[in-house]
Design a protein around this motif. Structure first.
Motif, PDB file in Angstrom:
ATOM      1  N   GLN A  47       0.821  -1.206   0.000  1.00  0.00           N
ATOM      2  CA  GLN A  47       0.000   0.000   0.000  1.00  0.00           C
ATOM      3  C   GLN A  47       0.859   1.262   0.000  1.00  0.00           C
ATOM      4  O   GLN A  47       0.500   2.269  -0.598  1.00  0.00           O
TER       5      GLN A  47
ATOM      6  N   HIS B  71       3.457   1.561  -4.306  1.00  0.00           N
ATOM      7  CA  HIS B  71       2.514   1.050  -5.303  1.00  0.00           C
ATOM      8  C   HIS B  71       3.206   0.312  -6.443  1.00  0.00           C
ATOM      9  O   HIS B  71       2.543  -0.365  -7.232  1.00  0.00           O
TER      10      HIS B  71
ATOM     11  N   ASP C  90      -8.591  -3.115  -4.983  1.00  0.00           N
ATOM     12  CA  ASP C  90      -7.308  -2.586  -4.513  1.00  0.00           C
ATOM     13  C   ASP C  90      -6.125  -3.013  -5.373  1.00  0.00           C
ATOM     14  O   ASP C  90      -5.065  -2.391  -5.318  1.00  0.00           O
TER      15      ASP C  90
ATOM     16  N   SER D  32      -0.538  -3.233  -6.971  1.00  0.00           N
ATOM     17  CA  SER D  32      -1.504  -2.224  -6.527  1.00  0.00           C
ATOM     18  C   SER D  32      -2.187  -1.567  -7.722  1.00  0.00           C
ATOM     19  O   SER D  32      -1.554  -1.273  -8.735  1.00  0.00           O
TER      20      SER D  32
ATOM     21  N   HIS E  46      -2.905   1.252  -9.073  1.00  0.00           N
ATOM     22  CA  HIS E  46      -2.516   2.651  -9.142  1.00  0.00           C
ATOM     23  C   HIS E  46      -2.504   3.042 -10.621  1.00  0.00           C
ATOM     24  O   HIS E  46      -2.141   2.220 -11.481  1.00  0.00           O
TER      25      HIS E  46
ATOM     26  N   ASN F  32       0.277   1.939 -12.835  1.00  0.00           N
ATOM     27  CA  ASN F  32       0.562   0.512 -12.963  1.00  0.00           C
ATOM     28  C   ASN F  32      -0.232  -0.190 -14.047  1.00  0.00           C
ATOM     29  O   ASN F  32      -0.034  -1.387 -14.261  1.00  0.00           O
TER      30      ASN F  32
END
Length: 517
Positions: free
Chosen positions: A80, A83, A99, A213, A215, A218
């Motif tokens: 977390q 990321h 998530d 993650s 994000h 990503n």
């Protein structure tokens, strides 16, 4: 002249070396926690099934994995905070669904409540977790959350599974909520006397993934790793890894089944796909019914090949887009195409394989060009397709939209100046003009918005993720085959020569624009 030549050669070599150095330094960090057979020797040369699978996947993706070890209780907080970090053995739960990018399932663990044989409820039919008494679990683990959600008021939350097992063995807790495989391996590694522990409640199957993650930075890496995972699991290197690991697990008394590249422990897989429903939206040349009502076209041919490879042959149905979205949102095992991949659809689908890639933007006749949606005049009207995601994008930007049922009617509105812009793709513009028998020379691009991919997608709600894995693996095998290359190239040539549809097929995706030479 000769000096200039060698100066140019040296410059080119220097550029090449810098490029290669950049590629060599493309590393990813992977968080793992110690577990016999799966992740061992982490302080030195990391090894084990999970480690070697991740190495294979990252190498297939052109990356180098660097492993760091930590207790699993720290893994979730670490990824977390960072990321860009990958993690192994993360259980897929509804609370975590949004998530992470779920790259690939690695193991399937069957979870149960274990008590000592001397426990009053041992050997009886126990219906609820809260009947056990004090239950031990590892702090921060998703199974601790399940206990809380099911009314267990006395939970002994400990720092490791070794401590949680020891609490039951030493009679400090009445039961432990854990997986069969985890119990076996940790008891053997720590030489705990667990022979007296028996299951009293079989709970469910937990699929444990390699994750990244979710994000915004990503998205590209996640797609790259997902494709690499499918390729690696279809390789001889993965088969060789299984040949080495399975006898080791068998010697430890661990029952294992392998299916779709996933190791399942204690119980066989139950992959129910009898109700798989395959449904297509109407897209000219890609998925359209012929005179007999059979869905034909590039996408239909691709999906049939994937279903055959996965041994899941089904008829392909055709339905309006609104019905596809409605069914996929509420039913399991709905395989749909072609579905544009957008952020708001991430919770709805497993993305199996891309079908097309298209450049989307605003098209105009007399209206001015703009650099962003927010620059469009508030008085302008945007032609969109009813229920299409681009209509929502335009409205979210504060723009007025005019909705149509087809690209032809939307284009006709633009050409007649009933709309100032059309929000669509280059492919949609080309097909609409062709069907209207118009050259559309006055139509030009006002704003290049973004590239979007359409996918073969599987509804997520209630669907076994292993079904998605089977279909991804089948899609990768089909797209790597000579047969696919031959028929996809033949289709591409026919589209260009007979229908004047500008496109080219590259890496298993139809790019709906002219190929650069």
């Amino acid at each position: 002249m000769m000096r200039s030549y060698w100066h140019l050669v040296c410059l080119m070599l220097t550029t090449l070396l810098i490029s290669l150095a950049g590629r060599a330094s493309e590393n990813v960090t992977v968080a793992v926690s110690p577990l016999p057979v799966f992740s061992e020797n982490l302080e030195h040369d990391a090894d084990g099934f999970n480690v070697r699978v991740v190495k294979g996947i990252t190498q297939e993706a052109g990356l180098t994995a660097e492993f760091i070890t930590m207790p699993f209780s720290r893994v979730m907080t670490s990824i977390q905070k960072d990321h860009a970090m990958l993690a192994t053995s993360v259980a897929r739960t509804p609370a975590r669904e949004d998530d992470f990018y779920w790259i690939t399932p690695m193991t399937a663990s069957h979870v149960a409540m274990f008590v000592k044989r001397s426990h009053p409820l041992a050997g009886r039919s126990v219906a609820q977790l809260k009947d056990i008494g004090t239950v031990s679990a590892m702090h921060g683990d998703y199974r601790e959350t399940i206990l809380q959600e099911n009314g267990v008021t006395s939970i002994m939350s400990l720092n490791s599974w070794e401590q949680a097992i020891g609490a039951v063995v030493k009679d400090r807790a009445d039961g432990i909520f854990f997986s069969y495989i985890g119990l076996q391996l940790i008891c053997k590694r720590n030489r705990l006397d667990c022979g007296d522990l028996v299951p009293v409640i079989d709970w469910n199957t937990s699929y444990n993934y390699l994750v990244l993650s979710k994000h915004p930075d990503n998205a590209e890496l996640a797609a790259r790793l997902t494709v690499a995972a499918s390729r690696y699991k279809s390789s001889s290197a993965f088969d060789a890894l299984l040949d080495a690991v399975l006898p080791e697990l068998s010697s430890m008394g661990v029952a294992v089944e392998v299916k779709e590249g996933v190791l399942s422990f204690q119980e066989p897989f139950s992959l129910e796909a009898d109700d798989l429903w395959v449904i297509a939206d109407y897209v000219p040349h890609f998925s359209e019914p012929d005179a007999k009502g059979e869905v034909t076209g590039y996408a239909a041919n691709l999906v049939r090949a994937i279903l055959a490879e996965a041994e899941l042959e089904r008829p392909i149905l055709s339905a309006p887009w609104e019905r596809i979205m409605r069914e996929a949102a509420r039913k399991p095992n709905v395989l749909a195409f072609s579905v544009a991949r957008t952020p708001d659809r991430e919770p709805l689908f497993h993305w199996i394989t891309p079908i097309t890639r298209n450049m989307h933007g605003l098209y105009k006749t007399d209206a001015p060009a703009v650099t962003r949606l927010e620059d469009v005049s508030g008085d302008a009207t945007i032609a969109v397709i009813r229920k299409d995601y681009r209509g929502k994008v335009a409205r979210d930007a504060g723009l007025k939209t005019l909705s149509f049922d087809s690209w032809e009617t939307a284009m006709a509105a633009l050409l007649s100046r009933d709309a100032d812009y059309l929000f669509g793709s280059a492919g949609a513009v080309s097909v609409a003009c062709q069907n209207l028998d118009r050259a559309c020379d006055e139509v030009s691009l006002a704003l290049n918005y973004q590239a979007t991919e359409t996918y073969l997608a599987l509804s997520k709600s209630g669907t076994n993720p292993i079904l998605a894995e089977r279909l991804r693996s089948a899609a990768e095998k089909v797209k790597q085959s000579e047969a696919y290359y031959d028929w996809s190239q033949a289709w591409s040539q026919e589209m260009l020569q007979r229908h004047n549809v500008i496109q080219h097929v590259d890496n298993g995706i139809v790019n709906l624009w002219k190929k650069e030479k």
